[in-house]
Design a protein around this motif. Structure first.
Motif, short mmCIF file in Angstrom:
data_model
loop_
_atom_site.label_atom_id
_atom_site.label_comp_id
_atom_site.label_asym_id
_atom_site.label_seq_id
_atom_site.Cartn_x
_atom_site.Cartn_y
_atom_site.Cartn_z
N ILE A 81 0.59 -0.97 0.04
CA ILE A 81 0.04 0.06 0.16
C ILE A 81 0.77 1.17 0.05
CG2 ILE A 81 -1.54 1.33 1.16
CD1 ILE A 81 -2.89 -1.27 2.18
N ASP A 82 2.01 1.05 0.80
CA ASP A 82 2.90 2.24 0.84
C ASP A 82 3.52 2.63 -0.66
OD1 ASP A 82 2.20 3.25 3.37
OD2 ASP A 82 4.10 2.12 3.92
N PHE A 83 3.80 1.45 -1.30
CA PHE A 83 4.18 1.35 -2.80
C PHE A 83 3.35 2.10 -3.81
CE2 PHE A 83 4.54 -0.76 -6.69
CZ PHE A 83 5.43 -0.05 -7.38
N LEU A 84 2.23 1.85 -3.51
CA LEU A 84 1.09 2.38 -4.33
C LEU A 84 1.14 3.98 -4.26
CD1 LEU A 84 -1.97 -0.18 -4.28
CD2 LEU A 84 -0.43 -0.01 -5.96
N GLU A 85 1.21 4.41 -3.14
CA GLU A 85 1.28 5.77 -2.63
C GLU A 85 2.39 6.26 -3.52
OE1 GLU A 85 0.32 8.37 1.18
OE2 GLU A 85 1.75 6.93 1.40
N GLY A 86 3.49 5.77 -3.72
CA GLY A 86 4.50 6.48 -4.32
C GLY A 86 4.59 6.03 -5.85
N TYR A 87 3.81 5.12 -6.25
CA TYR A 87 3.75 4.74 -7.46
C TYR A 87 3.53 5.91 -8.60
CZ TYR A 87 2.90 2.04 -12.02
OH TYR A 87 2.85 1.74 -13.34
N GLN A 88 4.33 5.82 -9.73
CA GLN A 88 4.09 7.01 -10.83
C GLN A 88 4.26 6.18 -12.12
OE1 GLN A 88 6.98 10.20 -10.70
NE2 GLN A 88 5.44 11.59 -11.82
N TYR A 89 3.07 6.38 -12.98
CA TYR A 89 3.00 5.89 -14.21
C TYR A 89 4.25 6.52 -15.04
CZ TYR A 89 -1.69 3.72 -13.99
OH TYR A 89 -2.75 3.17 -13.79
N ASN A 90 4.83 5.78 -15.72
CA ASN A 90 6.02 6.13 -16.70
C ASN A 90 5.48 6.23 -18.22
OD1 ASN A 90 8.17 6.63 -18.29
ND2 ASN A 90 9.37 4.74 -17.48
N PRO A 91 5.08 7.18 -18.81
CA PRO A 91 4.60 7.26 -20.21
C PRO A 91 5.47 6.62 -21.08
CG PRO A 91 4.06 9.17 -19.09
CD PRO A 91 5.01 8.51 -18.31
N GLU A 92 6.83 6.54 -20.90
CA GLU A 92 7.67 5.81 -21.87
C GLU A 92 7.63 4.42 -21.99
OE1 GLU A 92 11.78 6.89 -20.67
OE2 GLU A 92 11.49 9.14 -21.02
N GLU A 93 6.86 3.71 -21.07
CA GLU A 93 6.44 2.45 -21.34
C GLU A 93 5.42 2.18 -22.43
OE1 GLU A 93 7.63 1.37 -16.59
OE2 GLU A 93 5.44 1.62 -17.25
N VAL A 94 4.95 3.20 -22.90
CA VAL A 94 3.61 3.04 -23.71
C VAL A 94 4.16 3.44 -25.20
CG1 VAL A 94 1.43 3.49 -24.36
CG2 VAL A 94 1.95 3.19 -21.59
N HIS A 95 3.91 2.68 -25.86
CA HIS A 95 4.53 3.10 -27.60
C HIS A 95 3.24 3.00 -28.35
CE1 HIS A 95 8.51 1.96 -26.12
NE2 HIS A 95 7.94 0.76 -25.48
N ILE A 96 3.09 4.24 -28.96
CA ILE A 96 1.79 4.52 -29.91
C ILE A 96 2.04 4.77 -31.25
CG2 ILE A 96 -0.26 5.82 -29.80
CD1 ILE A 96 0.03 6.58 -27.02
N GLU A 97 1.46 4.28 -32.29
CA GLU A 97 1.45 4.78 -33.71
C GLU A 97 0.27 4.74 -34.41
OE1 GLU A 97 4.09 2.60 -37.52
OE2 GLU A 97 4.48 1.99 -35.33
N GLN A 98 -0.02 5.33 -35.38
CA GLN A 98 -1.15 5.44 -36.09
C GLN A 98 -0.70 5.32 -37.60
OE1 GLN A 98 -3.90 8.16 -35.13
NE2 GLN A 98 -5.24 7.43 -36.45
N VAL A 99 -1.30 4.78 -38.31
CA VAL A 99 -1.10 4.62 -39.69
C VAL A 99 -2.34 4.64 -40.37
CG1 VAL A 99 -0.15 3.54 -41.82
CG2 VAL A 99 1.30 3.52 -39.71
N GLY A 100 -2.87 5.60 -40.93
CA GLY A 100 -4.38 5.86 -41.61
C GLY A 100 -5.17 5.81 -40.35
N GLY A 101 -6.01 4.75 -40.43
CA GLY A 101 -7.09 4.41 -39.31
C GLY A 101 -6.55 3.46 -38.38
N GLU A 102 -5.43 2.72 -38.69
CA GLU A 102 -5.02 1.76 -37.95
C GLU A 102 -4.11 2.33 -36.49
OE1 GLU A 102 -2.23 -2.39 -38.34
OE2 GLU A 102 -2.47 -0.84 -39.94
N LEU A 103 -4.53 1.62 -35.52
CA LEU A 103 -3.99 2.11 -34.22
C LEU A 103 -3.11 1.13 -33.88
CD1 LEU A 103 -3.70 4.39 -31.99
CD2 LEU A 103 -5.39 2.99 -30.89
N LYS A 104 -1.70 1.20 -33.54
CA LYS A 104 -1.09 0.52 -32.80
C LYS A 104 -0.35 0.82 -31.38
CE LYS A 104 0.88 -1.61 -37.22
NZ LYS A 104 2.16 -2.02 -38.14
N VAL A 105 -0.75 -0.14 -30.52
CA VAL A 105 -0.22 0.36 -29.31
C VAL A 105 0.40 -0.71 -28.35
CG1 VAL A 105 -1.04 1.28 -26.91
CG2 VAL A 105 -2.06 1.93 -28.91
#
Length: 386
Positions: A81-105
């Motif tokens: 629970i203490d760990f959750l309190e200090g947790y922070q999302y890291n957006p660098e872990e998520v890779h996003i690409e779009q080609v036309g209408g196709e979404l890749k994540v």
């Protein structure tokens, strides 16, 4: 910002995160977004999604959220629970690409960290899509009330499981409020931790498919069930006792579901295939192991609506305890066509320096198999599946 609260996520992501930290802190994984409905995403969707993902790095668990989790999630230790309190999302872990209408994540990183992305990311994709396409929800509270009253009338114990593919947070919020107001004692809780806190109800959730998928990839498909269940018990000591059966299909699962586990776990969850054949199979299994089926529970959770719930309810009456986890039918039945999307674990390794292994999921519905095709065929061969 679509996700505004740290606990606007499903309980099962936090429970499996806790188990990963306890047992597999060095594990490194990949997840992939799968657009089963072949939806074409509007121009600029990837850029808008990236902004939302970046915003998640600003989220922190509040004191109120910590207090609630400490009180209601008795199966978490104070260190976690203490760990959750200090947790922070890291957006660098998520890779996003779009080609036309196709979404890749895709998502990649330490499993104990990346495990939290799946549900909020799917909720963002869904809500953002409806925003950008101009969809307007209709009859939110009226439809939810009608469903709640019907479920109450037939005596169907039900929980709300609809975070991932909801129309929007606002719709989700209104639906949960209406269910609580109109379902009476038939409403048992919600998978969404924030809404459980807001409405002082029970957060619901246990073992996800990815837990079995990880063990299957590392230890082999014949050992996956026993390894996964033993590991879960080691962490939670009997709490969170509803298990999925269909990660590698139900028959191999039951072949590995020992008497010890059958007695220890409170029940099983139906998530694919024919619910009536599944019911017969589970009841027969319990009887063959001298366990009274009435003492156990089947949680039905695959694409439910009122008609199917009523039909299942009639079929199981007096044979086994039944409960219903209802998702998109609650949170995205507002006049739009819900997205048919998932995010699944696809590759795992025991530490960042080792080689990736494919992680696959079978199903009691063949069309729902996910993962590398060669690995799927290998798992089916190993388990003597056609």
């Amino acid at each position: 910002m679509i996700i505004q609260y740290f606990t606007d996520n499903d309980l099962y992501k936090f429970t499996v995160m806790h188990a990963i930290q306890k047992l597999y802190p060095w594990s490194f994984v990949k997840y992939e977004f799968m657009n089963r409905g072949k939806t074409a995403f509007p121009v600029g969707f990837a850029e808008a999604l990236r902004k939302e993902v970046n915003h998640l790095s600003e989220l922190k668990m509040s004191k109120e959220e910590k207090k609630y989790i400490s009180k209601r999630c008795y199966f978490f230790d104070p260190v976690f629970i203490d760990f959750l309190e200090g947790y922070q999302y890291n957006p660098e872990e998520v890779h996003i690409e779009q080609v036309g209408g196709e979404l890749k994540v895709s998502i990649e990183g330490f499993w104990y960290r990346t495990v939290l992305w799946e549900v909020p990311l799917m909720a963002i994709i869904s809500e953002l899509y409806f925003r950008m396409t101009g969809a307007i929800p209709h009859g939110v509270e009226e439809r939810a009330k009608k469903k709640a009253l019907s479920l109450k009338e037939i005596g169907a114990d039900h929980s709300e499981f609809g975070t991932r593919r909801r129309f929007s947070f606002d719709v989700h919020d209104k639906v949960v409020a209406s269910l609580i107001e109109n379902s009476g004692l038939s409403f048992k809780g919600t998978s969404n931790v924030f809404l459980a806190m807001k409405y002082n109800t029970t957060p619901i959730g246990t073992i996800p498919h990815e837990w079995f998928m990880y063990h299957g990839a590392l230890f082999g498909y014949r050992a996956a069930t026993v390894k996964a269940l033993e590991a879960w018990v080691d962490v939670f000591q009997g709490s969170l006792g509803i298990t999925l059966t269909d990660t590698y299909t139900t028959d191999p699962f039951l072949n590995s579901f020992t008497l010890k586990h059958a007695k220890l776990f409170d029940g099983v969850r139906w998530d694919s295939g024919d619910p009536f054949l599944f019911t017969d199979k589970i009841i027969r299994f319990y009887k063959e192991n001298r366990i009274d089926p009435i003492s156990k529970t089947i949680v039905y959770s695959d694409s439910l609506n009122l008609e199917l719930v009523a039909e299942i309810k009639r079929y199981v009456k007096g044979r086994i305890h039944d409960a219903y986890g209802i998702g998109t039918y609650f949170t995205n039945d507002v006049g739009a066509n819900p997205l048919n999307i998932v995010i699944k674990l696809t590759e795992v390794k025991v530490n960042p320096k080792s080689e990736y292994l494919h992680a696959v999921k079978l199903s009691d519905s063949p069309g729902k198999h996910t993962g590398n095709e060669e690995e799927i065929n290998l798992s089916k061969l190993t388990l003597n599946l056609k």
